[in-house]
Design an enzyme around this catalytic site. Structure first.
Site, PDB file in Angstrom:
ATOM      1  N   GLU A   1      59.552  50.350  26.883  1.00 17.68           N
ATOM      2  CA  GLU A   1      59.676  51.141  25.610  1.00 17.68           C
ATOM      3  C   GLU A   1      59.580  52.840  26.491  1.00 17.68           C
ATOM      4  OE1 GLU A   1      56.006  54.541  24.430  1.00 17.68           O
ATOM      5  OE2 GLU A   1      55.053  52.258  25.680  1.00 17.68           O
TER       6      GLU A   1
ATOM      7  N   ASP B   1      62.829  54.838  24.671  1.00 13.81           N
ATOM      8  CA  ASP B   1      62.725  56.468  24.467  1.00 13.81           C
ATOM      9  C   ASP B   1      63.735  56.586  24.851  1.00 13.81           C
ATOM     10  OD1 ASP B   1      60.809  58.339  23.291  1.00 13.81           O
ATOM     11  OD2 ASP B   1      60.214  58.868  25.599  1.00 13.81           O
TER      12      ASP B   1
ATOM     13  N   ASP C   1      55.652  51.955  19.458  1.00 15.10           N
ATOM     14  CA  ASP C   1      56.017  51.230  21.246  1.00 15.10           C
ATOM     15  C   ASP C   1      56.923  50.452  20.942  1.00 15.10           C
ATOM     16  OD1 ASP C   1      54.661  53.638  21.892  1.00 15.10           O
ATOM     17  OD2 ASP C   1      52.741  52.527  22.091  1.00 15.10           O
TER      18      ASP C   1
ATOM     19  N   GLU D   1      60.832  50.738  20.543  1.00 13.38           N
ATOM     20  CA  GLU D   1      61.599  51.289  21.359  1.00 13.38           C
ATOM     21  C   GLU D   1      61.829  50.786  22.706  1.00 13.38           C
ATOM     22  OE1 GLU D   1      59.839  55.974  21.456  1.00 13.38           O
ATOM     23  OE2 GLU D   1      58.601  55.152  22.671  1.00 13.38           O
TER      24      GLU D   1
END
Length: 275
Positions: A74, A78, A148, A151
């Site tokens: 994640e 991101d 989440d 990502e």
């Protein structure tokens, strides 16, 4: 108690991966229809190991020793997501300022945008590995967890296939939302937009009065956008004894944004009426 949904890899001996489920049983891992559909949406396949990791919430790892949560993927995803969205804004909108691009990017990569993608387009809810408590609490449909997961999947694509493939995945998932967000205007940042319209109308700036309710583990925040009275607000006929807008959400920031949206719409209607 809630039961863990079928794992995306089950009953296919040609792919060997040992994954603990709630009963601590091990399974040979197949590419199920769940996974095949997900890969089609992402535009790229993932190994069983990376797919399982990308779908494993930390609550599951707390109950099953030796499993790995999606948090590292994640974190990586991101960064990749922000890079690709920034790149798109920079090349597609040469007339946008840094401030404009920052607001658009923030909205495009927000939980508000990513969670519906996970829920409605990727359909990952049934595949998320959750601990018993989190599953009982509806974790598979929580916006924060779904965000989440988007990502972490982007991070997994990057790890396996590199930046070009990850860029393709981001474009597949985000481009439609990014295009819409790029032309949203006030809704990009309701609080800032509210300050601007209050300044235009020459009324005092608004303040936010907060209330908190609910148990500690599920607090509910209520925000009230309140205006202090001045001569201009009197002339406009604004009743400052009542909030211009209110909002309720699971965080203080979200509650204030909702309140600001309602207050902005009220002032904008007033502005149009007095033109």
């Amino acid at each position: 108690a809630a039961t863990q949904p079928p794992h995306p890899f089950t009953h296919m001996p040609t792919i060997s991966i040992m994954t603990k489920n709630r009963n601590h049983n091990n399974h040979s891992a197949p590419v199920s229809s769940f996974a095949e559909n997900l890969f089609a949406k992402l535009g790229h396949t993932l190994t069983p190991e990376h797919l399982v990791e990308a779908l494993t919430h930390r609550s599951f790892t707390h109950e099953h020793e030796g499993t790995v949560s999606y948090e590292r993927l994640e974190f990586l995803g991101d960064a990749v997501l922000e890079l690709v969205v920034t790149e798109s804004l920079f090349t597609q909108h040469p007339d946008y300022s840094e401030g404009q691009m920052a607001k658009i990017r923030a909205k495009a990569v927000s939980e508000q945008i990513l969670a519906p993608i996970a829920r409605n387009e990727l359909n990952v809810g049934p595949m998320i590995l959750l601990g018993n408590g989190e599953a009982d609490d509806g974790g598979a449909d929580k916006d924060s967890i779904l965000c989440d997961i988007v990502e972490s999947l982007i991070g997994a694509v990057f790890i396996e296939h590199g930046i070009d493939a990850a860029r393709e995945t981001v474009h597949r998932l985000i481009d439609a939302s990014l295009e819409k967000v790029s032309h949203e205007g006030p809704s990009l940042d309701w609080k800032t937009s509210l300050m601007k319209i209050a300044h235009e109308l020459k009324i005092n700036e608004l303040t936010y009065r907060m209330e908190v309710g609910g148990p500690d583990f599920a607090q509910v925040f209520t925000a009230y956008a309140q205006l202090e009275e001045n001569e201009q607000s009197k002339q406009l006929g604004i009743d400052t004894s009542q909030p211009l807008g209110s909002g309720q959400a699971s965080t203080k920031r979200k509650a204030q944004m909702i309140a600001a949206e309602h207050a902005w719409k009220a002032l904008n209607a007033l502005k149009n009426t007095n033109k």
